[in-house]
Design a protein around this motif. Sequence first.
Motif, mmCIF file in Angstrom:
data_model
loop_
_atom_site.group_PDB
_atom_site.id
_atom_site.type_symbol
_atom_site.label_atom_id
_atom_site.label_comp_id
_atom_site.label_asym_id
_atom_site.label_seq_id
_atom_site.Cartn_x
_atom_site.Cartn_y
_atom_site.Cartn_z
ATOM 1 N N ASP A 193 0.839 -1.186 0.000
ATOM 2 C CA ASP A 193 0.000 0.000 0.000
ATOM 3 C C ASP A 193 0.877 1.240 0.000
ATOM 4 N N THR A 194 0.261 2.400 0.071
ATOM 5 C CA THR A 194 1.003 3.655 -0.011
ATOM 6 C C THR A 194 2.022 3.798 1.120
ATOM 7 N N LYS A 195 1.621 3.433 2.321
ATOM 8 C CA LYS A 195 2.539 3.585 3.459
ATOM 9 C C LYS A 195 3.800 2.769 3.253
ATOM 10 N N SER A 198 5.871 4.220 -0.030
ATOM 11 C CA SER A 198 6.430 5.567 0.070
ATOM 12 C C SER A 198 7.713 5.621 0.889
ATOM 13 N N LYS A 199 8.165 4.477 1.380
ATOM 14 C CA LYS A 199 9.447 4.425 2.080
ATOM 15 C C LYS A 199 10.623 4.317 1.113
ATOM 16 N N LYS A 304 11.579 7.594 5.725
ATOM 17 C CA LYS A 304 10.302 7.424 6.398
ATOM 18 C C LYS A 304 9.192 7.594 5.371
ATOM 19 N N ASP A 305 8.028 7.009 5.639
ATOM 20 C CA ASP A 305 6.954 7.091 4.654
ATOM 21 C C ASP A 305 6.499 8.537 4.471
ATOM 22 N N THR A 307 3.334 9.518 3.435
ATOM 23 C CA THR A 307 1.898 9.416 3.172
ATOM 24 C C THR A 307 1.178 10.752 3.283
ATOM 25 N N LYS A 308 1.738 11.692 4.043
ATOM 26 C CA LYS A 308 1.069 12.984 4.199
ATOM 27 C C LYS A 308 0.976 13.742 2.877
ATOM 28 N N TYR A 313 -4.799 6.193 1.266
ATOM 29 C CA TYR A 313 -4.964 4.812 0.816
ATOM 30 C C TYR A 313 -5.938 4.148 1.780
#
Length: 388
Positions: A193-195, A198-199, A304-305, A307-308, A313
């Motif tokens: 998923d996005t989290k 995005s790392k 770090k992710d 997501t912000k 997601y």
Amino acid sequence: MKTYFADLHIHIGRTQSYRAVKITAANNLTLDNILIEASRNKGMDIIGIIDCHSPEVLIEIENGIKDGRYEELEDGGVRYEQTTLLLGSEIEINDERCIAPIHTLVFMPSVEKMKQFSNWMSERLKNIHLSSQRIYESGLTLQRKVKELNGLFIPAHIFTPHKGLYGSGVKASLKEVFDPNLIDAVELGLSSDTKMASKISELSRYPFLTNSDAHSLPRIGREYQKIILNEPTFKEFKLALEQREGRYIESNYGLNPLLGKYYLTTCAKCGAQADSQSSQCLICQSKRFTKGVSNRLAELADQKDETKSRPPYIHQVPLSFIPGVGPKTLEKLKNHFGTEMNILHYVSVDELKNVIPEKTAKLIQAAREGKLSLEAGGGGVYGKVTKE
């Protein structure tokens, strides 16, 4: 601007003449059946059929346009009832730069452009009629050809252990195989998923897509995105990927990665869960493992992710995964409320209770809110919903 639901990775199993396209897909996964299911039952506004390079599929599309059943849109795409078809192709790359084969998605703005692309590929494939075939050309050359035809280039299910870009195709970076400037988006796949994605810092520049990779009619729409567009066309979709002129991806809807087939590392022989550092299966002593997406992403993570800075997601369990929602219950729900998108997004729990048992209605609500208990999948076996 309006909200549109889009699932951009759907296979064709057979043509009207019963010729195989995606061999592992269901026989009833025909062009007409896909469009009917997406429009009338699923409520998908935009779908990507990624076998449109197949000559017989192209003929079916052209015949549908001539017959007036389909309409080719000026800004790209083919309209059927409430659904726009984007013409796509899934292609396997395995040039000297790859460690292992990599699957990619390509979308063309018109039937004519897809015909040109199909003709070009026919000289570089062993069988142009089949889906997901290996192209005897470099990934870079493929990218350049796609851009020459004003198409979109999107690496597919990038973390999947089999034929995913990061899953097995490269050591650590997409730059090992592709030109980063010629990629329009990346498809995450069912086990991430996005989290998680995005790392990886080099993915920060690309939109994330969540698609079903449907091999059967019921699987259409198990993952999708909600997109803000003026109209459901190829041109508008391209603008959304570029986040231009008020078009953008509002949110991604996908399986919790635990439900995917490759979240955990498992023994390739017996399927037992295994630690990524294990050298031998504790159950059968095999030394072959299928590395899970969660473990592979832990190796690749370099930040770090973020997501912000991305669309939310939303972990959404498809109706067919929910205990108590079998074919008869699903049919009853659709008879009362129309499409699956309507049931998942807009029908209240009280309305559901009037049609199905209260327990099942509450499970659907829990699925919307991400409150179901899940058992993780791996090694090609889906995870499952265990209880509320």
